[in-house]
Design a protein around this motif. Structure first.
Motif, short mmCIF file in Angstrom:
data_model
loop_
_atom_site.label_atom_id
_atom_site.label_comp_id
_atom_site.label_asym_id
_atom_site.label_seq_id
_atom_site.Cartn_x
_atom_site.Cartn_y
_atom_site.Cartn_z
N ALA A 84 -6.18 12.55 1.33
CA ALA A 84 -7.47 12.70 1.78
C ALA A 84 -8.52 13.44 1.23
CB ALA A 84 -7.32 13.85 2.94
N ALA A 85 -8.02 14.08 -0.16
CA ALA A 85 -8.87 14.75 -1.09
C ALA A 85 -9.08 13.56 -2.06
CB ALA A 85 -8.26 15.93 -1.58
N GLY A 86 -8.49 12.42 -2.01
CA GLY A 86 -8.55 11.38 -3.06
C GLY A 86 -7.63 11.55 -4.49
N THR A 87 -6.59 12.56 -4.29
CA THR A 87 -5.61 12.53 -5.31
C THR A 87 -4.44 11.87 -5.20
OG1 THR A 87 -6.45 15.07 -5.31
CG2 THR A 87 -4.32 14.52 -6.43
N PRO A 88 -4.34 10.93 -6.05
CA PRO A 88 -3.12 10.07 -5.92
C PRO A 88 -1.97 10.57 -6.03
CG PRO A 88 -4.51 9.41 -7.70
CD PRO A 88 -5.00 10.71 -7.24
N VAL A 89 -0.79 10.22 -5.41
CA VAL A 89 0.51 10.77 -5.27
C VAL A 89 1.60 10.36 -6.00
CG1 VAL A 89 2.12 11.66 -3.33
CG2 VAL A 89 -0.12 11.86 -2.80
N LEU A 90 2.50 10.99 -6.70
CA LEU A 90 3.82 10.41 -7.23
C LEU A 90 4.58 11.41 -6.12
CD1 LEU A 90 5.35 8.75 -8.78
CD2 LEU A 90 5.14 10.38 -10.74
N ALA A 91 5.49 10.66 -5.39
CA ALA A 91 6.73 11.27 -4.58
C ALA A 91 7.92 10.91 -4.91
CB ALA A 91 6.11 11.35 -3.33
N SER A 92 8.85 11.45 -4.41
CA SER A 92 10.20 10.80 -4.33
C SER A 92 10.20 9.94 -3.29
CB SER A 92 11.31 11.93 -4.21
OG SER A 92 11.32 12.51 -3.05
N ASN A 93 11.26 9.04 -3.26
CA ASN A 93 11.54 7.96 -2.12
C ASN A 93 11.92 8.59 -1.05
OD1 ASN A 93 14.01 8.30 -3.49
ND2 ASN A 93 14.47 5.93 -2.94
N VAL A 94 12.27 10.00 -0.80
CA VAL A 94 12.74 10.46 0.30
C VAL A 94 11.56 10.95 1.08
CG1 VAL A 94 15.27 10.67 -0.62
CG2 VAL A 94 13.54 12.51 -0.65
N VAL A 102 1.75 5.93 0.58
CA VAL A 102 1.42 5.92 -0.83
C VAL A 102 1.70 4.10 -1.02
CG1 VAL A 102 2.31 6.17 -3.41
CG2 VAL A 102 2.16 7.91 -1.66
N LYS A 103 0.57 3.67 -1.64
CA LYS A 103 0.57 2.20 -1.93
C LYS A 103 0.69 2.05 -3.46
CE LYS A 103 -0.35 1.19 2.17
NZ LYS A 103 0.60 1.29 3.07
N GLY A 105 0.88 1.92 -7.17
CA GLY A 105 -0.22 1.40 -8.24
C GLY A 105 -1.63 1.41 -7.73
N VAL A 106 -1.51 1.77 -6.45
CA VAL A 106 -3.03 2.06 -5.96
C VAL A 106 -3.31 3.23 -5.68
CG1 VAL A 106 -4.70 1.04 -4.03
CG2 VAL A 106 -2.85 -0.53 -4.81
N SER A 107 -2.45 3.82 -4.88
CA SER A 107 -2.83 5.41 -4.74
C SER A 107 -1.55 6.28 -4.98
CB SER A 107 -2.94 5.52 -3.36
OG SER A 107 -1.37 5.07 -2.50
N GLY A 108 -0.64 5.82 -5.89
CA GLY A 108 0.29 6.67 -6.71
C GLY A 108 1.62 5.88 -6.79
N ASP A 109 2.45 6.35 -6.60
CA ASP A 109 3.68 5.64 -6.70
C ASP A 109 5.16 6.54 -6.16
OD1 ASP A 109 5.65 3.56 -7.19
OD2 ASP A 109 5.21 3.46 -9.28
N LEU A 110 6.25 6.01 -6.15
CA LEU A 110 7.60 6.34 -5.50
C LEU A 110 8.55 6.50 -6.61
CD1 LEU A 110 7.81 4.98 -1.85
CD2 LEU A 110 6.64 7.25 -2.48
N PHE A 111 9.29 7.43 -6.65
CA PHE A 111 10.23 7.35 -7.80
C PHE A 111 11.69 7.80 -7.11
CE2 PHE A 111 9.37 11.79 -7.61
CZ PHE A 111 10.55 12.68 -8.01
N LEU A 112 12.79 7.34 -7.48
CA LEU A 112 14.13 7.79 -7.08
C LEU A 112 14.25 9.18 -6.89
CD1 LEU A 112 16.02 4.72 -8.67
CD2 LEU A 112 15.15 4.70 -6.51
N ALA A 113 14.67 9.68 -5.88
CA ALA A 113 15.00 11.06 -5.75
C ALA A 113 16.04 11.56 -6.56
CB ALA A 113 15.14 11.34 -4.27
N GLY A 114 15.88 12.70 -7.34
CA GLY A 114 16.77 13.07 -8.27
C GLY A 114 16.98 12.42 -9.61
N ASP A 115 16.22 11.54 -9.87
CA ASP A 115 16.36 10.73 -11.13
C ASP A 115 15.04 11.10 -12.02
OD1 ASP A 115 16.26 8.86 -13.15
OD2 ASP A 115 16.98 7.11 -11.57
N THR A 116 15.41 11.99 -13.25
CA THR A 116 14.45 12.40 -13.73
C THR A 116 13.92 11.46 -14.94
OG1 THR A 116 15.72 14.52 -14.11
CG2 THR A 116 13.99 13.94 -15.66
#
Length: 171
Positions: A84-94, A102-103, A105-116
């Motif tokens: 809502a503040a316009g800040t992209p998000v990178l979050a774990s997939n859980v 999160v879309k 490459g558009v508004s951020g991305d997801l990564f595999l939880a626990g995978d550095t």
């Protein structure tokens, strides 16, 4: 999962390129996290301690990226707050909200939880895209909000029900 964020920032070289990872809150793992950050604690990795919600929201609104490296997170309302503040998000997939909002490459991305390693790769991928993602992030949030937010949807549904009742339709 905050240790994942610390490791990814350190291992990716982002700290050397001026990135700053702010960690708000306190808890039983704080000393371990500070030890993991080592020489970067207070420099590129800053521990802010407990903050009031309005202070957190102000930081999120100014951030280039919001990282939510949770190992377990059924919802994660902070994802919507960041977007809502316009800040992209990178979050774990859980993170439930991230899966909805999160879309990639558009508004951020997801990564595999626990995978550095996956987190590090996604941070590096997003680094060059971040300057153009703020407007798109807000647009993605606004679209979701207009379609799914109870604040918007409930009055519409109630109006439809009342109109149906006025026409004599049964529910």
């Amino acid at each position: 999962g905050l240790e994942l964020g610390i490791k990814a920032i350190l291992d990716s070289g982002l700290a050397r390129r001026g990135w700053v990872y702010l960690i708000a809150g306190s808890g039983p793992l704080e000393q371990q996290l500070k030890a993991l950050a080592a020489a970067e604690a207070g420099r590129s990795i800053r521990f802010l301690g407990f903050l009031q919600p309005r202070e957190n929201l102000a930081l999120i609104a100014q951030a280039d990226l919001f990282l939510l490296p949770s190992r377990v997170e059924p919802h994660g309302i902070v994802v919507g707050e960041a977007m809502a503040a316009g800040t992209p998000v990178l979050a774990s997939n859980v993170v439930g909200a991230a899966r909805d909002l999160v879309k990639r490459g558009v508004s951020g991305d997801l990564f595999l939880a626990g995978d550095t390693n996956d987190l590090r790769r996604k941070l590096l991928d997003l680094e060059e895209k971040l300057p153009t993602m703020r407007t798109a992030t807000r647009r993605v949030f606004d679209d979701w909000f207009a379609r799914y937010s109870p604040i918007v949807v409930t009055p519409r549904v109630v109006a439809e029900m009342l109109a149906a009742r006025a026409r004599g339709a049964t529910a």
